[in-house]
Scaffold this motif. Structure first.
Motif, short mmCIF file in Angstrom:
data_model
loop_
_atom_site.label_atom_id
_atom_site.label_comp_id
_atom_site.label_asym_id
_atom_site.label_seq_id
_atom_site.Cartn_x
_atom_site.Cartn_y
_atom_site.Cartn_z
N PHE A 75 14.24 14.44 -13.33
CA PHE A 75 14.13 14.45 -11.87
C PHE A 75 13.60 13.10 -11.41
N ARG A 76 14.19 12.58 -10.33
CA ARG A 76 13.76 11.31 -9.76
C ARG A 76 13.45 11.53 -8.28
N ALA A 77 12.24 11.20 -7.90
CA ALA A 77 11.82 11.31 -6.50
C ALA A 77 11.52 9.92 -5.97
N VAL A 78 12.11 9.55 -4.82
CA VAL A 78 11.94 8.23 -4.21
C VAL A 78 11.44 8.42 -2.79
N LEU A 138 0.86 -1.18 0.00
CA LEU A 138 0.00 0.00 0.00
C LEU A 138 0.89 1.23 0.00
N ASN A 139 1.11 1.77 -1.18
CA ASN A 139 1.99 2.93 -1.29
C ASN A 139 1.66 3.66 -2.58
N ASP A 140 1.84 4.97 -2.56
CA ASP A 140 1.70 5.80 -3.75
C ASP A 140 3.04 6.45 -4.03
N PRO A 141 3.41 6.57 -5.31
CA PRO A 141 4.69 7.20 -5.61
C PRO A 141 4.66 8.69 -5.29
N ALA A 159 9.34 5.08 -6.92
CA ALA A 159 9.98 6.23 -7.55
C ALA A 159 9.04 6.87 -8.57
N ASN A 160 9.25 8.15 -8.81
CA ASN A 160 8.54 8.87 -9.86
C ASN A 160 9.55 9.70 -10.64
N TYR A 161 9.26 9.93 -11.93
CA TYR A 161 10.20 10.65 -12.79
C TYR A 161 9.46 11.76 -13.53
#
Length: 901
Positions: free
Chosen positions: A359-362, A275-278, A375-377
């Motif tokens: 950009f990469r967000a973790v 259960l997680n959202d990026p 991760a999201n890009y």
């Protein structure tokens, strides 16, 4: 027995697993040019850290030129016991391994660099028996004889990621072209999904893409071909998956776009039931920056889940450029964070291709050790553009205008392009717009290929600019890769009024002998009368051809320019048939000072067509006309009625009676683009009289069709009535049917005329040949014929058979050898031989009619079997086609008896 087999299989499997290294997860091969034909080649693999017995201190790398090398690992701490570097742990049972070497290639060419290593890790959902499948990587290296050597992209984001079940997954390899640090430009990268590789670096057998497992509308994996972001919407089943992304490089080499290399990256995605959202990344809208300016941007990242912390990083071209490199300063992880991007751009950063920043967000949860990070890009595109030229100047000089500008901002421009327009458009480019948009209507007048030249003399290539016109200019710089700067401010000027300016050439009356024109002009108000002293006079020149002027009038001389006449009526002209062109020269003390631009009378022409007249005219004047008023003479009132006012040089007058004469004039209305001169400028054409008549062909019939009965020797040709197809109803009264017997030979000939527009078919019976092509035209009541329809063609079905027995004897029954009823045969070449090979008969007649005599020696041929060869020339759509048949026929004499039962 079954238990023994199972035990043996288990032992073998464990032995194979231990020996084959079931540990490879992901990786890629990259390369970097060193010098000449020498390249540094790096194999990067991501393996299961827990599979220690299978860990590789070295790998075999094949260079694609027939050679290979065992290459040692170069990253991590050095293990003295194993005498090798051990790689770097990334956590989560993942280890990154780098194997680097240098290799010199023998010559230019295309090379495939490969690595194959046993084996992949166990349990990959979309690869059959993944534990038994070899792991392979491949990259392409192109070495051209000319051009800048290529280095592959550097992939900055690791290819091993986690994804949550039924949540959108994204990955971006963070590819940065390594060549940017050498040349300032970068190659174009194109991304596509590909099949993972196995034995011999070939596609894995029975490989399926991750979205093909549990396929459905909510299960789709794709890659953005431009940014390289892989998106999986959405994983439907947990487990490990592998997929490859092919990164191809393209570059302009010797004027052609060529592929210069590729990297195949193998990616592993682990889908977990979590259960997680990026995280969410914002403020990455594409932008541009003028070289020399500082680009500052704060990029935000936040996590929609409570208690999660976000880390944001950035990779891309701006961090590798020559000169000032970009920087990105992310703070410590937090639920809502932001990073500061800063780039002090320089002129050397100007290029046609955008710069990509990925950009990469973790996310992470420091209070949950079992947290699955997502991760999201986001890709941010930055365009670095050249500043505009400055200090624009335009000064009149003689018959032209001297232009000048400065371009001190950037010294890497390679040239300038200059554009011109009549009068100002007030154009101002938008913030990221470069060059001159084609939609403006500005005309390119010069391309200066020397950046040190910042001036240009515009005299319209020696023809001279026109007096009374305000000319406006735009100029921009361009660079080696074709990129363009922002355009300059619009700057304008006009020639000095040192010569007369014609303001009217209007036809007064139309006649072939006593016609007349009125010519008017303005005084040269800026003539230097201290240099050119009086007395003054004007001379009027006329031509019926552009460059064949004759003097027709000289004004009385005056000491003051303001006292000179500026109007002249030119009489006794043939204004009905001729257009007249004028030039006015000014004289000082009997010496010519200069002359005006030429100006012609308006010459109206018309074409009569079916119930309409098409009017058109040309204008050769130095001013700009913007309105045209068309008139038609009214016989009842004796004056002209206005038909329409338009902005185009043509007009169609409809609803007219064929055979009647209609007379027209046109009034042109325009202006010069300078102040203090007569406005508006109105000039009439001569009167043009035209008789409408139907000389237009009707629309062609609709598509023709053919219904052929080959065995009944019949063709039926059909078409559509054009009166039902055209926008306007045509007066079609009949049709011509054209025919030619062969598709690729000869011309169409009229076969039949079919009267009546409603009769749209014709039948042809008892044909000797149905083969051929048909085309149809329509005929109107004035005899005009339309274009042909597309032809329709049909072929024959030839038949030619011979009996196997005949009985000559004169009783009238079966006395001759003849073919069965045959069709579509033009001729034959028949030869008949006896059993000793002696020819007894020959003919070209398709009917043959052999009566059993020996034509070569005379007399009757004895009963028996005779052999023949026959070339049959069949009538086909493609022409006369030969077909060879061979056989035998039995000749029986009537007096011959036969045994009975």
């Amino acid at each position: 027995m079954l238990k023994k087999f199972y035990l043996l299989f288990s032992i073998l499997f464990m032995t194979v697993s231990a020996a084959w290294a079931t540990h490879n997860r992901a990786g890629e091969i990259t390369y970097r040019h060193i010098s000449g034909f020498t390249y540094e080649i790096t194999v990067t693999t991501y393996t299961k850290e827990s599979s220690r017995p299978a860990d590789r201190c070295a790998l075999d790398v094949y260079f694609g030129d027939g050679t290979m090398e065992t290459v040692s690992r170069v990253n991590g701490n050095f293990d003295q016991q194993r005498n090798c570097y051990i790689g770097v742990s990334l956590g989560g049972d993942i280890k990154m391994n780098k194997y680097t070497t240098q290799h010199t290639y023998p010559s230019v060419g295309q090379y495939e660099i490969t690595m194959v290593d046993p084996n992949r890790n166990e349990g990959i959902e979309n690869i059959d028996n993944s534990v038994l499948q070899q792991f392979a990587l491949k990259s392409e290296l192109f070495i051209y004889a000319s051009g800048v050597p290529n280095s592959s992209p550097v992939l900055t984001n690791p290819p091993v990621d986690d994804a949550c079940l039924r949540e959108v997954y994204e990955h971006n390899p963070g590819a940065v072209d390594a060549d940017i640090s050498n040349s300032g430009t970068s190659d174009s990268l194109v991304y596509s999904l590909a099949v993972s590789l196995g034995d011999s670096a070939k596609a894995l057998p029975n490989f399926v893409f991750p979205d093909e497992i549990n396929p459905g509308p909510n299960n789709n994996i794709s890659v953005d071909p431009e940014t390289g972001t892989i998106q999986w919407i959405v994983p439907q089943r947990s487990g490990e998956y592998n997929v490859a992304v092919l990164i191809e490089e393209y570059r302009e080499v010797n004027g052609r776009i060529r592929k210069v290399g590729s990297v195949l990256r193998d990616i592993q995605i682990t889908v977990l039931d979590c259960l997680n959202d990026p995280p969410v990344i914002t403020n990455t809208d594409d932008t541009c920056v003028i070289a020399g300016a500082v680009l500052n941007r704060t990029v935000f990242a936040s996590d929609p889940n409570t208690g999660h912390e976000v880390t944001i990083t950035a990779t891309g071209d701006p961090f590798l450029v020559q000169g000032n490199k970009a920087s990105f300063s992310p703070p410590a992880p937090s639920p809502s964070t932001s990073g500061s991007f800063r780039w002090n751009t320089q002129c050397q950063h100007i290029r046609k291709k955008d710069y990509d920043v990925v950009f990469r967000a973790v996310d992470d949860n420091p209070f949950n050790p079992t947290h699955i990070s997502l991760a999201n890009y986001e890709t941010w595109k930055i365009s670095v553009i050249g500043p505009p030229p400055t200090n624009e100047q335009a000064e009149p000089m003689g018959n032209g205008i001297q232009l000048g500008w400065d371009y001190n901002s950037c010294n890497n421009a390679v040239g300038y392009r200059i554009y011109r327009n009549v009068d100002s458009l007030g154009y101002s480019p938008s913030s990221c717009e470069t060059g001159v948009p084609a939609s403006l209507g500005y005309q390119e007048i010069a391309d200066i290929e020397d950046p040190s030249i910042t001036n240009y003399y515009d005299d319209d290539n020696g023809n001279g600019l026109k007096n009374g016109i305000r000319y406006c200019y735009l100029v921009y710089a361009y660079f080696e890769d074709g990129s363009e700067s922002i355009v300059s401010n619009e700057f304008c000027s006009q020639l000095k009024r040192e010569v007369p300016i014609i303001t009217r050439v209007s036809v007064n009356n139309t006649d072939n002998q006593s016609g007349s024109d009125t010519v008017m002009w303005s005084t040269p108000t800026e003539l230097d009368t201290t240099q050119y002293t009086g007395p003054y006079s004007y001379k009027v020149f006329r031509s019926t051809l552009i460059n064949d002027f004759s003097e027709i009038y000289t004004t009385p001389t005056e000491n003051s320019l303001s006292d000179l006449d500026t109007i002249f009526v030119d009489s006794n002209l043939n204004t009905r048939d001729n257009q007249h062109t004028y030039r006015i020269d000014i004289y000082s003390n009997g010496q010519r000072v200069g002359g005006s631009s030429i100006a012609s009378s308006v010459f109206l022409e018309g074409t009569g067509q079916d119930n309409k007249v098409i009017l058109s005219f040309d204008e050769r004047v130095p001013w700009i006309n913007n309105q045209y008023v068309f008139y038609r003479f009214n016989d009842n009132t004796g004056s002209y009625d206005t038909l329409d006012t338009t902005s185009v040089l043509t007009y169609v007058d409809t609803g007219l009676a064929n055979g009647s004469e209609y007379c027209y004039r046109v009034l042109t209305i325009g202006d010069y683009s300078i102040d203090n001169i007569l406005s508006p400028l109105k000039n009439y054409s001569q009167q043009a009289c035209i008789i409408p008549e139907d000389n237009q062909p009707p629309c062609p019939p609709g598509d023709a069709m053919i219904d052929s009965d080959c065995e009944l020797f019949t063709n039926i040709v059909e078409w559509e009535n054009p009166n039902n197809l055209c926008d306007t109803v045509d007066d079609v009264v009949s049709y011509n049917v054209y025919f030619k017997p062969f598709r690729n030979e000869g011309d169409f000939q009229i076969l039949e005329n079919v009267p009546g527009p409603e009769n749209t078919s014709v039948r042809f019976d008892n044909l000797e040949s149905v083969a051929g092509c048909y085309a149809i035209t329509a005929i109107d009541s004035f005899g005009n014929e339309s274009p042909m329809t597309d032809s329709v063609c049909v072929d024959n079905c030839p038949e030619y058979r011979l009996p196997n027995v005949f009985t000559p004897g004169g009783d009238g029954s079966n006395d001759y050898l003849v073919p069965f009823p045959y069709r579509y045969v033009e001729s034959v070449e028949m030869e008949i031989f006896n059993r000793w090979g002696e020819k007894v008969f020959e003919t070209n007649d398709p009917n043959i009619r052999w009566d059993g005599t020996n034509e070569m020696q005379g007399g009757d041929c004895p009963p028996g079997v005779y052999y023949y060869t026959c070339t049959v020339y069949e009538i086909r759509l493609s022409g006369i086609q030969p077909r060879l048949i061979k056989g035998h026929v039995t000749l029986l004499r009537q007096e011959q008896t036969y045994p009975t039962d």
